[in-house]
Design a protein around this motif. Structure first.
Motif, PDB file in Angstrom:
ATOM      1  N   LEU A  35     106.964  45.538 -29.499  1.00 11.85           N
ATOM      2  CA  LEU A  35     106.904  47.003 -29.519  1.00 11.85           C
ATOM      3  C   LEU A  35     105.454  47.432 -29.712  1.00 11.85           C
ATOM      4  CD1 LEU A  35     109.987  47.909 -31.726  1.00 11.85           C
ATOM      5  CD2 LEU A  35     109.684  48.497 -29.318  1.00 11.85           C
ATOM      6  N   ASP A  36     104.984  48.298 -28.806  1.00 12.76           N
ATOM      7  CA  ASP A  36     103.622  48.812 -28.942  1.00 12.76           C
ATOM      8  C   ASP A  36     103.549  50.167 -28.247  1.00 12.76           C
ATOM      9  OD1 ASP A  36     103.392  48.368 -26.171  1.00 12.76           O
ATOM     10  OD2 ASP A  36     102.516  46.390 -26.464  1.00 12.76           O
ATOM     11  N   GLU A  37     102.347  50.690 -28.074  1.00 17.09           N
ATOM     12  CA  GLU A  37     102.194  52.035 -27.505  1.00 17.09           C
ATOM     13  C   GLU A  37     102.556  52.102 -26.021  1.00 17.09           C
ATOM     14  OE1 GLU A  37      98.310  53.324 -28.761  1.00 17.09           O
ATOM     15  OE2 GLU A  37      99.013  53.665 -30.804  1.00 17.09           O
ATOM     16  N   ASN A  38     102.869  50.950 -25.412  1.00 14.36           N
ATOM     17  CA  ASN A  38     103.364  50.926 -24.032  1.00 14.36           C
ATOM     18  C   ASN A  38     104.891  50.922 -23.977  1.00 14.36           C
ATOM     19  OD1 ASN A  38     101.015  50.717 -22.264  1.00 14.36           O
ATOM     20  ND2 ASN A  38     100.611  48.813 -23.345  1.00 14.36           N
ATOM     21  N   SER A  39     105.552  50.902 -25.126  1.00 12.93           N
ATOM     22  CA  SER A  39     107.014  50.767 -25.163  1.00 12.93           C
ATOM     23  C   SER A  39     107.719  52.121 -25.120  1.00 12.93           C
ATOM     24  CB  SER A  39     107.446  50.045 -26.440  1.00 12.93           C
ATOM     25  OG  SER A  39     106.784  48.805 -26.575  1.00 12.93           O
ATOM     26  N   ILE A  40     108.805  52.161 -24.336  1.00 13.67           N
ATOM     27  CA  ILE A  40     109.672  53.339 -24.258  1.00 13.67           C
ATOM     28  C   ILE A  40     111.101  52.835 -24.459  1.00 13.67           C
ATOM     29  CG2 ILE A  40     110.558  55.169 -22.747  1.00 13.67           C
ATOM     30  CD1 ILE A  40     107.785  55.102 -21.315  1.00 13.67           C
ATOM     31  N   VAL A  41     111.883  53.576 -25.227  1.00 17.35           N
ATOM     32  CA  VAL A  41     113.261  53.173 -25.501  1.00 17.35           C
ATOM     33  C   VAL A  41     114.214  54.242 -24.972  1.00 17.35           C
ATOM     34  CG1 VAL A  41     114.930  52.673 -27.334  1.00 17.35           C
ATOM     35  CG2 VAL A  41     112.569  51.842 -27.545  1.00 17.35           C
ATOM     36  N   VAL A  42     115.265  53.787 -24.279  1.00 17.22           N
ATOM     37  CA  VAL A  42     116.331  54.670 -23.801  1.00 17.22           C
ATOM     38  C   VAL A  42     117.629  54.134 -24.388  1.00 17.22           C
ATOM     39  CG1 VAL A  42     117.578  55.538 -21.776  1.00 17.22           C
ATOM     40  CG2 VAL A  42     115.109  55.113 -21.627  1.00 17.22           C
ATOM     41  N   ALA A  43     118.377  54.980 -25.110  1.00 15.94           N
ATOM     42  CA  ALA A  43     119.625  54.515 -25.718  1.00 15.94           C
ATOM     43  C   ALA A  43     120.747  55.510 -25.445  1.00 15.94           C
ATOM     44  CB  ALA A  43     119.438  54.322 -27.220  1.00 15.94           C
ATOM     45  N   HIS A  44     121.971  54.977 -25.372  1.00 21.47           N
ATOM     46  CA  HIS A  44     123.144  55.802 -25.065  1.00 21.47           C
ATOM     47  C   HIS A  44     124.195  55.664 -26.159  1.00 21.47           C
ATOM     48  CE1 HIS A  44     127.063  56.433 -22.719  1.00 21.47           C
ATOM     49  NE2 HIS A  44     126.471  57.604 -22.700  1.00 21.47           N
ATOM     50  N   SER A  45     124.704  56.790 -26.634  1.00 20.46           N
ATOM     51  CA  SER A  45     125.872  56.848 -27.506  1.00 20.46           C
ATOM     52  C   SER A  45     125.700  56.014 -28.781  1.00 20.46           C
ATOM     53  CB  SER A  45     127.106  56.447 -26.682  1.00 20.46           C
ATOM     54  OG  SER A  45     128.284  56.754 -27.367  1.00 20.46           O
ATOM     55  N   LEU A  46     126.587  55.040 -29.027  1.00 20.81           N
ATOM     56  CA  LEU A  46     126.467  54.224 -30.243  1.00 20.81           C
ATOM     57  C   LEU A  46     125.166  53.424 -30.247  1.00 20.81           C
ATOM     58  CD1 LEU A  46     128.048  53.479 -32.878  1.00 20.81           C
ATOM     59  CD2 LEU A  46     128.910  51.479 -31.634  1.00 20.81           C
ATOM     60  N   GLY A  47     124.634  53.161 -29.065  1.00 25.11           N
ATOM     61  CA  GLY A  47     123.343  52.486 -28.974  1.00 25.11           C
ATOM     62  C   GLY A  47     122.222  53.291 -29.612  1.00 25.11           C
ATOM     63  N   CYS A  48     122.367  54.631 -29.663  1.00 19.47           N
ATOM     64  CA  CYS A  48     121.323  55.496 -30.237  1.00 19.47           C
ATOM     65  C   CYS A  48     121.177  55.266 -31.737  1.00 19.47           C
ATOM     66  CB  CYS A  48     121.640  56.975 -29.987  1.00 19.47           C
ATOM     67  SG  CYS A  48     121.648  57.461 -28.254  1.00 19.47           S
ATOM     68  N   ILE A  49     122.290  55.336 -32.452  1.00 13.51           N
ATOM     69  CA  ILE A  49     122.210  55.197 -33.911  1.00 13.51           C
ATOM     70  C   ILE A  49     121.817  53.762 -34.283  1.00 13.51           C
ATOM     71  CG2 ILE A  49     124.683  54.734 -34.260  1.00 13.51           C
ATOM     72  CD1 ILE A  49     124.528  56.453 -36.798  1.00 13.51           C
TER      73      ILE A  49
END
Length: 194
Positions: free
Chosen positions: A60-74
């Motif tokens: 994980l660094d300043e090039n990282s982006i995260v996309v999460a859905h539903s239960l994956g978010c919490i």
């Protein structure tokens, strides 16, 4: 190189919904995409999912982006609350997120009770934060997502009549998400000097 990590939710998998389509778009734009595999999505276990995230979301660094859905978010917010101490990432996109028990899915209550979100870490370590909501989500009422979005100072994006953003709702593609994500893949990374 920018890397986008995509985290699915309850009863889902890397092959479902709009995840494969998004992965193709990201890779065609010259970035890397990792769709995280969470074990036993039909009977999610908090400790197992946390370990899956720990093993697969790196570095994980300043090039990282995260996309999460539903239960994956919490699950992801809980994981990042610890993983981002002393680090920063570029952005997070939360699709139909929630942090409280869902009346529609009481079987997830135990999982949800285990999670802890450090709102300060999420606000300060993630440069851009987005929450996508639908006005007719049958599982996560919009006010639940809005409350979470306000807690982490996220930008709210409403998509009308999108249901729970699933294949069954017609979401094998997700252009509204791509329009926001694509802009971040084009931006050069500016490293902060400590």
């Amino acid at each position: 190189m920018k890397t986008v990590f995509v985290i699915h939710g309850y009863q889902a998998s890397p092959e479902k919904h709009w995840f494969p389509w998004l992965s193709q778009k990201i890779e065609a734009a010259g970035a890397a995409c990792e769709i995280i595999h969470l074990e036993d999505p039909d009977v999610p276990n908090y400790a197992v999912w946390k370990e899956c995230l720990h093993m697969q979301i790196a570095p994980l660094d300043e090039n990282s982006i995260v996309v999460a859905h539903s239960l994956g978010c919490i699950s992801t917010l809980d994981f990042l609350s610890q993983a981002l101490k002393g680090k920063k990432i570029k952005a997070i996109f939360l699709i139909s997120p929630f942090k409280d028990a869902l009346p529609s899915l009481p079987e997830l209550n135990g999982f949800i009770q285990h999670t802890k979100i450090d709102e300060f870490v999420i606000q300060t370590a993630i440069q851009k934060r987005f929450v996508f909501i639908s006005n007719n989500d049958p599982y996560v009422a919009p006010p639940m997502s809005i409350r979470l979005g306000q807690a982490i100072h996220a930008q709210l994006v409403e998509v009308k009549y999108a249901g729970h953003f699933m294949q069954e709702d017609g979401f094998t593609e997700f252009p509204q998400l791509w329009n926001k994500l694509e802009l971040l893949l084009d931006q050069p990374v500016i490293s902060s000097v400590e």
